[in-house]
Each structure stands twice: as C-alpha cells, then as structure tokens.
Design an enzyme around this catalytic site. Sequence first.
Site, short mmCIF file in Angstrom:
data_model
loop_
_atom_site.label_atom_id
_atom_site.label_comp_id
_atom_site.label_asym_id
_atom_site.label_seq_id
_atom_site.Cartn_x
_atom_site.Cartn_y
_atom_site.Cartn_z
N THR A 1 10.07 -22.06 37.80
CA THR A 1 10.19 -23.05 38.87
C THR A 1 11.22 -22.92 39.75
O THR A 1 12.49 -22.60 39.46
CB THR A 1 10.39 -24.50 38.31
OG1 THR A 1 9.42 -24.49 37.24
CG2 THR A 1 10.28 -25.60 38.90
N GLU A 2 10.98 -22.93 41.10
CA GLU A 2 11.81 -23.03 42.05
C GLU A 2 12.52 -21.43 42.29
O GLU A 2 13.64 -21.24 42.71
CB GLU A 2 12.92 -23.92 42.17
CG GLU A 2 12.59 -25.30 41.98
CD GLU A 2 11.61 -25.83 43.32
OE1 GLU A 2 11.68 -24.98 44.29
OE2 GLU A 2 11.30 -26.97 43.15
#
Lengths: 401, 403
Positions: free
Chosen positions: B151-152
């Site tokens: 994530t990210e």
Amino acid sequence: MKILMLGWELPPHNSGGLGVACYQLCEALSVKDIDIEFVLPYNEVHSIDFMKVRAALSHSAGSLRISGIAYDSFKYTDTQGNEQWLSIFDQQKLYEQAAAQLTGYESFDIIHAHDWLTFKAGVLLKQKTGKPLILHVHSVESDRSGGNYGNPLAREIEQESMLMADKIVAVSQHTKNIIIADYAIPADKIEVIHNSIGKIDEVNLSELNSYKYLAALKNHGYKVISSIGRLTIQKNLINLLHAFKLVTDIEPKAILLFVGNGEQETELLLLAAELGISRNVMFAGFQRGKRWRDAYTIADLFVMPSVSEPFGLTPLEAVALGVPVLISKQSGVSEVLKNALKVDFWDVNEMANQMLAVLQNQSLKNELIVNGSKEYESMNWSKAANQLEEIYAKAVRGVSG
Amino acid sequence: MTKRAIVLYLHAHQPFRIGHFSTFDIGENKNYFDEPNDMRANNRAVLDKVIQKSYIPTNRKLLELIQQHPEFKISLSITGTLIEQLEKWSPLTLESFKELVATDKVEIVGETYHHSLAFFYSLAEFNNQVQMHRDKIWEVFGKKPTVFRNTELSYNNDLAVWADRAGYKAVLAEGWDPILQWRSPNYVYRPVGTQTLKLLLKNYKLSDDIAFRFGDQNWESWPLTADKYAHWLNAIDNGTNINLFMDYETFGEHQWKESGIFDFLSHFPGEWLKNENNTFMTASEAVDSYDAVDTIDTPYTTTWADTERDLSAWLGNPMQQQAIEALYGLSEKILSSNDWALIEDWRKLQTSDHFYYMCTKWFNDGDIHAYFSPYDSPYIAFMNFMNTWHDLRYRLTEKGLDT
C-alpha cells in the site's frame, strides 16, 4: 493621510469585540503613513499613543452603557425612576449632533465610521465636508436580532447610510451577503476585510485559575465547555443547551460554563432546569480581565454556535489561549479559521456529536490545539491594514471599486 | 543486445469512504459506508464519476495502444475494494478491465485486498489480506501475481524479506534518493537479506512529470508533449529500465481530459518506440531480462507520498495513531467473532485512505490534497472514524466479546 474615525467604544470601556477590532485595526494602520483621530461618544482617559482619541460627548462610558451597549438596538430604558435615561437611539442621535459640531474636520481626507450607531454622524459629516465616507460594518441589524427582522429604525439607519456611503467594508463574506440581501447594496460597493487578532498576553499557567470549583471538578474527571459572549438570541444558546443535554446523557461529567450576561439569562436558567441539567450548567455573569481569560483556559472546548455572526472574535481568543473551538458555519470567523470544528447552527445532534468527540478523544483535542496555535501565530492585522490603505487611496482619488 | 524498457505500472483503487457517523448512530445498525446524501462521501457517486472520467476512457485508450503497438505492455494493480465496487455498481467497467488483462499484455501486480497498512500492525492480518487479493484476482482475471507492491508503495527491508519468502519475483518501491544514494533508479536491484527477490524503483522525476505536473500551467515544461517526453527519456545515458509508476486515475481524474492527458497517452508509446532500441516490459519481464546490478538497503519505511516519502501522511499525527491503534487493538476479538459482516467492516476500516483524510500537515496551506478528502476537515474524518470504531466495539459487546 488623515482619517476621521467615528467609533462607539475602545478598550477598556468596550462591551465586546467591536472596541477590540477598532483598536487593533487602528494600531496596525498607524504603522503606515496614516494619522487617525478617533471620536468616541464618551469622555474617558485613554493610554493610547498611536492615534488621537477625542470625545464627542462629555458623559462617562459608564453612564453611556446604562442606555445600552454597542450591540443593542432594542434597548429602551425604564423611565419610571427618578432619573431619565436616554435610550440607545437617543444616544446615537446625540452623537450625530455632537460630531457635526466638531471643528477642524476640513483637514481630514476621509471619514471612516464603525457600525450603525455612528453611521448617521458619518453621513452628516460627508454632507457638510464633501469628504468620502467609508462605512465599516461589524454587524447588521438582522445579525443582532438572531436572523430576525430586528428593529426597523436601526435598519433604516443602516440602509440610508449605506446608500450614501462611498465604500462599505464588511468584516466577512457572510456580512457582505447579508448587506446585499437586506439592503440591496450593489456587491461591488462592498469590500470584505476580515478581522484578525492581536497578540494575547502570555498566560502564566502556575497561576491559580479563578474558577477554583471547576478546576477541582476537572481533577475528578470532569470536562468543561465554555461559552463566552452575551446571553442573547443571536448566540444560539437555546440550541446549545439542548445539545449539551445530549452530551450529558452520554458524558455525565460535563460542565457548561456561560460567561456573559444578556436578556436570555432567565430563559436559559429555566431551560437548564427543565432539561434536568441544572447541576451541569453554570452562569458566571459578565467578566473582564483574569476571570474573563480564565474562562477560556479552564475549558476543554470553547463553543460559539451563533445563528449569525458577522465575525466573532472570541473563537480566535480561545485558539490564542490554546483551547479547541467549535463554531457555527454561519459565522464570519469560520471563513478564516481552519483548525476548528464547524457545525450548522440548527443541527443540535451534530453539535452534541462534535462536543462529545472533543471531550472523549484527547488526540482530537490536542491536534486542534497544536494546529490552531500554529494558525494563530500566523495571524495579524497587517493584511487588513494593507487592504484598507488601498481603499483609502482609491477613495481619495475618487475611484470607485 | 537487450533493449531498454519502460516499465509502466498503474495502480487503480477506490476506498469505501465512511459516511457521516455520529455518536448517536452507535449501536443503531447504521451502515458505515453508505452515504446517499453527501456527494463526496457517496461511494457509488464517486465511483461513477471516476469511471466516466478515467476508467472507461483509459481502458479504451490502453486497449487501442495494445492493438496498435505489439511491444506496448503495462503492469496493473487493482485493489479488492475497487473490484468489489465495480462488481456491485458497474460490472461493465470490470469487463473492460478483464478485456485488457485478457490481451496478455497486462501483468497484474499483487497487494493487500483492502489497501491497508496491516504490514506495520499485524503480519497475520496482512497475510490474510494478501491471500484474499490473490484469490480475488484469480477469480476475476485468472492470474497469479508474481510481483508485489505494498500500500502506497510503502517498503522496507522487512517487506523485502517477507516477499522473498512468499515467493515473489520482485517488489515495487519508490526510487528515493537517500536510499539510492549515488545509484540510478533505472536498473534492477536486489534488496539486502533476500535470495532471489528483485527490486524495481520508481523514477519519481519522470513519473511525477506525468502524474503531478502534467496539467500545471506554471510548470516550466508545460505543455508536455509526447515527443518532448520521449526526447527526455531517450537522452538518459544510463540504465536498462525506466520505471514509471503512478495512479491509474492520473488519466482523466487527477489530470483532467481537458489537460490533454489522453492525447499524450495516445502518442507517447509511438514516440518511444520510434527508437528501435526501445521497448516496453511488464514488471516481471524486466526482472527476468536484467540482472540486479547492486544491493539496496532500506532500513526505514519509504512510500511514494509527499516530499517526505514516508508514512507521515497516514500516521504522522496523534489522531491517526490513536485511530489505527484502536482499530488493530480489536483484531483478536473481531476475528474470533466468526461474524463475516463484522470482520469485513473492520477490514474496510483498515483502508489507508481513512487515515489520510485525518492528515493535518497540509491543512493550513489549503493544499491540493484537500481535493481528495470527502470531509470538510481532518477532524471530521477522525470523528466519523472513531464513532464507527465505537460501533464495532458495541457489536462485539453485543456478542458477549466485551473489550
């Protein structure tokens, strides 16, 4: 440039934010090449060195206040006593006449009048001298009457004067919109100049708070919500009490502190009793100095849920003193203050929800304080002074808009 | 001689935004993610908007490019929460993604189903969500990801070791200067402590020229044309692979159609392929084709966000920390409830976007980040989140699983 400024009050003889705003604005203007002569409706000694203060009338600030304060338009004094007091309307009339008698006004470049009580005097001086007139609107009648029609005489004074003015300054977009709606003034005649806040005296935290009882309760897990301002319809305190009732249902260790006085005091007392929360609601009356300041610092949350608020200085004072604030979206200050909780004034459930959130979440409270303080640090009156300087220059050149 | 490749990787995601949730909604069986009356937090309305502005026109354009240029390829990751929304509200759009993947020119990259930060809070939960995503990708696209992104683009040495053991070929991460030091992002690397895993690092300068600066009329290089951009890429005198990583929504949503972003997308592959030493590769092709030239040590977590390239946009302030700790604090009780609806709500609350909306670091500056938040302030985001958390807890107590 020389400015003749017509005002109703200056600290320490002020009844609220109007006097503070005038004082701090003039202080910021005095740094520029602008000379101000400030005309008051009462005669008191001031320790002000950045402008000249002159009294149009010879009576004291105290005797003027008996007739009413800067926010009144409905106040008619009981005339059954031995002394016959003038109403606030008669006072503004007296001020108008006295201002017209002032000498030396030929040397001024501009007349700048603050709020309806001084507007007629401003118009009269404009007619006598032909100098440009700027009206500074810190509140309009429909604000003062909590969104109702208000006093038709005050409205008449506001409308007539605004039509005659060369330029109008409104303290928020909110106020500008009301001026357009209520008085049909063309939008391009009105400039928005937001108020700001000067530096607040440092608080010595080791000092004992004046609200000793509340400080003791806080040691037992109580949380305090403060409301500082007049107890009047404009401030939306009836809804605040209803919302606070919902708060106490979930968080019984909550106290609501009212600081201020006003015509709604009895009504609020009775309503608190009716809702069964008298033990949680306290009325401290009108306070100045340390007690006024301590009413902020004792609080876990400051609230100003006004129905309609042209600007609203108190939330900025709260932020300056490191207190989180909840304000209504219908306040002018919500246009400039970002790090605040905001709620529609009619939304009692949401008001309760947000109050609870602050009382129950230390991290939310801290984050509001930290970011609010940063925001406060960046606030000053120089932007407002610059905008006003520009308006002065245009007015002198005879340029509109 | 092997050609020089562009690795174009696009990330598609939508969260389930939390609607207005008051203290007085706790215990009232209110749906957390259903907000029909607020356009910004109405997930279906937001999805419809992004579909129209981005997913449909971008999928169409990419399909054209694949048909037009045999060498054009991309890598794509698509979160479980987005797939779920498409299944529910726009199966036709999901079909257009399937059509794209069916060309075999599109590689699917693995990640967590819920676009969460679970890796930093609960490894067991992280593993569950990665498996859920694999299952979903297999079910919808018939593919098994061999490359992973967290994530990210959050990444550190621990993640590399995890991915290595889990059998992935490669991980995607930010080509952040303090990590790269004197090295170029345009090569394949090997993370320290791994056996076979390879690392592809985003060339953030060239990626962000498209993702962030493309439509900025104050940018010195505006307007960016396909031939100008290809010229910049051709002028690079080092490297084997140029990694252009960005949000899928760059096309049409972050950069609006009016900016000319679709024209750019149409012409850029052709411009690049004019040079016959140039090609496109998927992420796994790139790591299959090139050896790692050096090892990379990433002792702290990097991401692809903000100037700090760390997790501070999600976990930087005490509200965010309190909220996420409270959420993971319920892990054991929630999982032992065997109540799928409860578990699923808890997982949807793990989506990183919820914490991003609570970020205060840019709030004072009125930064463009505010454009991505459905709430008036980070404080409102926090209040809604905490009230849903209390509701989760209420549901647990109802089941006798008192916290």
